[in-house]
Design a protein around this motif. Structure first.
Motif, PDB file in Angstrom:
ATOM      1  N   ALA A 484      52.345  81.483  75.793  1.00 42.86           N
ATOM      2  CA  ALA A 484      52.308  80.891  77.475  1.00 42.86           C
ATOM      3  C   ALA A 484      51.901  79.691  77.454  1.00 42.86           C
ATOM      4  CB  ALA A 484      51.544  81.989  78.114  1.00 42.86           C
ATOM      5  N   PHE A 485      52.672  78.854  78.536  1.00 46.09           N
ATOM      6  CA  PHE A 485      52.132  77.551  78.716  1.00 46.09           C
ATOM      7  C   PHE A 485      51.444  77.195  80.361  1.00 46.09           C
ATOM      8  CE2 PHE A 485      55.538  77.541  75.912  1.00 46.09           C
ATOM      9  CZ  PHE A 485      55.148  76.531  74.938  1.00 46.09           C
ATOM     10  N   ASP A 486      50.314  76.677  80.318  1.00 45.43           N
ATOM     11  CA  ASP A 486      49.763  76.268  81.498  1.00 45.43           C
ATOM     12  C   ASP A 486      50.191  74.760  81.782  1.00 45.43           C
ATOM     13  OD1 ASP A 486      48.348  78.428  81.589  1.00 45.43           O
ATOM     14  OD2 ASP A 486      46.327  77.754  81.117  1.00 45.43           O
ATOM     15  N   GLY A 487      50.222  74.455  83.129  1.00 45.67           N
ATOM     16  CA  GLY A 487      50.896  73.213  83.469  1.00 45.67           C
ATOM     17  C   GLY A 487      52.500  73.102  83.416  1.00 45.67           C
ATOM     18  N   GLY A 488      52.855  71.920  83.035  1.00 54.13           N
ATOM     19  CA  GLY A 488      54.200  71.827  83.291  1.00 54.13           C
ATOM     20  C   GLY A 488      54.915  70.728  82.532  1.00 54.13           C
ATOM     21  N   LEU A 489      56.345  70.662  82.511  1.00 48.95           N
ATOM     22  CA  LEU A 489      56.831  69.562  82.109  1.00 48.95           C
ATOM     23  C   LEU A 489      57.740  68.666  83.083  1.00 48.95           C
ATOM     24  CD1 LEU A 489      58.318  71.088  78.681  1.00 48.95           C
ATOM     25  CD2 LEU A 489      56.392  69.370  79.046  1.00 48.95           C
ATOM     26  N   SER A 490      57.736  67.537  83.025  1.00 47.69           N
ATOM     27  CA  SER A 490      58.742  66.804  83.932  1.00 47.69           C
ATOM     28  C   SER A 490      59.880  65.994  83.295  1.00 47.69           C
ATOM     29  CB  SER A 490      57.873  65.952  84.984  1.00 47.69           C
ATOM     30  OG  SER A 490      57.312  65.127  84.121  1.00 47.69           O
ATOM     31  N   MET A 491      61.030  65.861  83.655  1.00 45.62           N
ATOM     32  CA  MET A 491      62.194  65.182  83.040  1.00 45.62           C
ATOM     33  C   MET A 491      62.764  64.372  84.097  1.00 45.62           C
ATOM     34  SD  MET A 491      65.454  67.082  81.277  1.00 45.62           S
ATOM     35  CE  MET A 491      65.970  67.929  82.750  1.00 45.62           C
TER      36      MET A 491
END
Length: 676
Positions: A484-491
């Motif tokens: 699981a990942f907290d936060g996020g990715l932007s592209m």
């Protein structure tokens, strides 16, 4: 009579005969004690009619107990015709029975004065199976037993002394057993044996063997503190199962040695070793509780050629992990210590080790260095690789400096890895190996910097499109086969932005990995996007979201998606003839009037006011909708200006696989416009 008790029964009968014959031809004896066993309720009788050339000998025993060997018999009965051998001795050959047992045949030869006793035991229907015993008065403490194709099941009771849960099934024994039974001293058994096609298991099936061939030298001593056993020899061929460990032994000999000391609390294994030349060397020591669980284990493994390990020794564990077909190259050493079932210390050393998962799932090349974990105190180590890949996504070299403290492993400093023209930075990474019934756990932070989206798309088998991927995941956690990942990715892509959040993976390294995420699109340049995917030209700005996305083995199984355009100052909103046709073919849409359909043959593109479409995927069906209801359907494209062109969809439930096939056909140019 169970076949497993026959060797002991023969010894007991000879001892009883020796005790009774010297006194009378008919006797009842309350108790007979021999170094091997104790007999109770013994009756010996010889009937020899007057003038006859032979008589009938009968020996009965109500109870026969041999606690050192684990044998207990009831109602033993042996009858045979007794005759002289012409040299001053005697011979007797007949059936011997025991309560609830099938009869066997016992042949006995007595030299004059009982100076020597020879006996042979055979079983009906067992082919050449034969057990022969020799006893000499000159060496009363020693009995020799010769085995020829004897079924291994005959040794069940003796084997149960060391392994209570074990059950012997098939196979044969050949060799010689020497039983030393000195008065006042411990029983001592020596047995160089050859095993052929042996099969065994436990009731729960957790331990089993099949088709095992071996040459072993067994030494058994019944000491006051418990039995002491050593086994030394070689295994050849066959299959072994120990819990999750499956071993397919090679055709060449694998040398083995093990020493065991029994006690009130279980077994101590002062030393054990195995050698598969050129493939695997193993050695160590252990302590086992009475139920067979491991109280302590020290194990050292070394392989100078690891390529054979997955097929020969690791297939059981790899199958559970979904890694059947894993390939290895290089050299590897492992030192492992367990205490009360928990990891106490681990040292892994690799030299030019290459690891490749099946189906190209992942690969690490040139693994070199050491990885150390200690339950108490601390230890530093460094492990690195030359390059690797996740699927078709290649990554560069790295050196990972680790520190173990109190059973947990953590990076001593951040690590950066080259990936897709950018970098991935790992920091705060720590992990704990499985213990106390829990699987491996891991946590840390990941930063992605300027990954090239064109390279990523190519690796994923998608048309290359421009842009970069960046983002920070302040915390990731792996536990219970879930990442699981907290936060996020932007592209940044197509002059707009794609944001990914709520990202998680289940079984990322196992069978049918599952990914879930939420995706938001903001202001993507439609003209650039449709140009890359060869969809036809649409100008404008695209917005939308894909919520609850779920991929199983990288195939979409659920999501709630909505895409629409938003008017932006300075941006034209036009749609080409080909794009109109492709939208219609994919979504089972049509033009509002036949007049609009005929306009396709006249104009190259059209103005539009809005485009909007949605799909909620569940159970393999996509529930379709658009901008708003339009008659019996829903509006997908609202035209603007002259000539005005509207597109309306009518099929609200579309099979997902069919929809994917239509999209693939559009991308390959297989859809040809049709003008009405």
């Amino acid at each position: 009579m169970p076949r497993a008790i026959l060797p002991l029964l023969l010894l007991v009968l000879l001892g009883a005969a020796d005790a009774a014959w010297a006194r009378t031809l008919s006797a009842t004896i309350t108790r007979v004690a021999t170094p091997v066993a104790t007999l109770e309720g013994v009756h010996v009788r010889l009937d020899w009619p007057e003038g006859a050339t032979q008589g009938e000998l009968q020996l009965r025993a109500a109870r026969v107990d041999a606690p050192d060997l684990g044998y207990r018999f009831r109602d033993v009965d042996w009858r045979c015709p007794l005759r002289r051998d012409g040299q001053g001795g005697w011979r007797c050959d007949g059936q011997v029975r025991q309560q609830r047992g099938a009869p066997l045949r016992l042949a006995l030869a007595l030299a004059p004065g009982m100076a020597k006793v020879d006996a042979a035991l055979s079983a009906g229907g067992q082919g050449q199976a034969r057990l022969a015993v020799q006893y000499e008065r000159a060496a009363p403490d020693l009995t020799r037993i010769d085995l020829v194709a004897v079924p291994v099941a005959w040794a069940q009771a003796l084997a149960s002394q060391a392994w209570l849960a074990g059950r012997l099934h098939g196979g044969t024994l050949d060799g010689t057993v020497r039983v030393h039974a000195p008065r006042g001293g411990p029983l001592h058994v020596e047995a160089p044996l050859t095993l052929g096609g042996v099969a065994f298991d436990t009731a729960d099936g957790s331990i089993a063997g099949e088709g095992l061939d071996a040459r072993l030298r067994i030494d058994w001593r019944a000491l006051a503190g418990g039995p002491h056993v050593t086994v030394d020899g070689a295994l050849r061929g066959g299959e072994l199962l120990f819990g999750n460990a499956y071993v397919a032994l090679p055709a060449h000999p694998v040398a083995v040695r093990v020493a065991l000391q029994g006690g009130a609390e279980g077994w101590t294994v002062p030393t054990f070793s195995a050698s598969d030349p050129g493939v695997l060397e193993a050695s160590g020591r252990a302590a086992l509780a009475g139920d067979g669980s491991v109280r302590s284990l020290d194990l050292a493994l070394h392989s100078a050629a690891v390529a054979v390990l997955p097929e020969r020794y690791l297939s059981g564990w790899l199958g559970i992990a979904g890694l059947t077909g894993l390939t290895l190259e290089g050299a590897l050493s492992v030192e492992l210590a367990l205490r009360d079932g928990a990891l106490h210390a681990l040292a892994l050393r690799s030299v030019a080790l290459d690891v490749a998962a099946p189906d190209g799932r992942f690969a690490f090349n040139g693994l070199d260095g050491e990885l150390r974990i200690v339950a108490g105190g601390s230890a530093d180590s460094t492990l690195g690789w030359r390059d690797g890949a996740l699927g078709d996504i290649a990554f560069g070299p790295a050196r990972l400096p680790w520190r173990s403290r109190d059973g947990r492993l953590a990076l001593r400093e951040p690590v950066r890895v080259a990936l897709l023209g950018g970098e991935v930075a790992l920091s705060g990474v720590s992990l704990a190996l499985p213990r106390d019934g829990k699987g491996m756990e891991m946590e840390g932070a990941v930063a992605v910097e300027a990954l090239d989206m064109a390279s990523l798309a190519t690796a994923l088998g998608l048309p290359a499109f421009p842009g970069t991927l960046s983002g920070v995941i302040p915390r990731m956690r792996y536990a219970g086969e879930r990442l699981a990942f907290d936060g996020g990715l932007s592209m940044r892509a197509f002059d707009g932005e794609v944001r990914v959040s709520s990202l998680a993976m289940e079984r990322p390294f196992g069978v049918a990995p599952t990914l879930s995420a939420d995706i938001v699109l903001e202001g993507l340049d439609m003209q650039a996007l449709t140009g890359v995917f060869d969809f036809g030209s649409i100008s404008g700005r695209l917005h939308g979201e894909v919520l609850g996305l779920r991929l199983v083995d990288w195939q979409a199984t659920a999501f709630d998606a909505e895409l629409h355009t938003e008017k932006t100052r300075g941006v034209r909103q036009r749609i080409s003839q080909r794009a109109v046709q492709n939208i219609s073919s994919v979504g089972d849409a049509s033009f509002v009037t036949s007049l609009q359909g005929r306009l396709l043959a006249v104009f190259d593109d059209f103005g539009y006011r809005r485009i909007g479409i949605s799909c909620r995927l569940a159970n393999g069906v996509c529930a379709m909708a658009g901008l708003h209801p339009r008659g019996a359907g829903f509006a997908i494209v609202e035209g603007a200006g002259l000539p005005r062109l509207d597109i309306v969809g009518y099929n609200r439930n579309v099979d997902w696989e069919t929809l994917v096939e239509r999209l693939a056909a559009v991308g390959s140019g297989d859809v040809t416009p049709v003008f009405d």
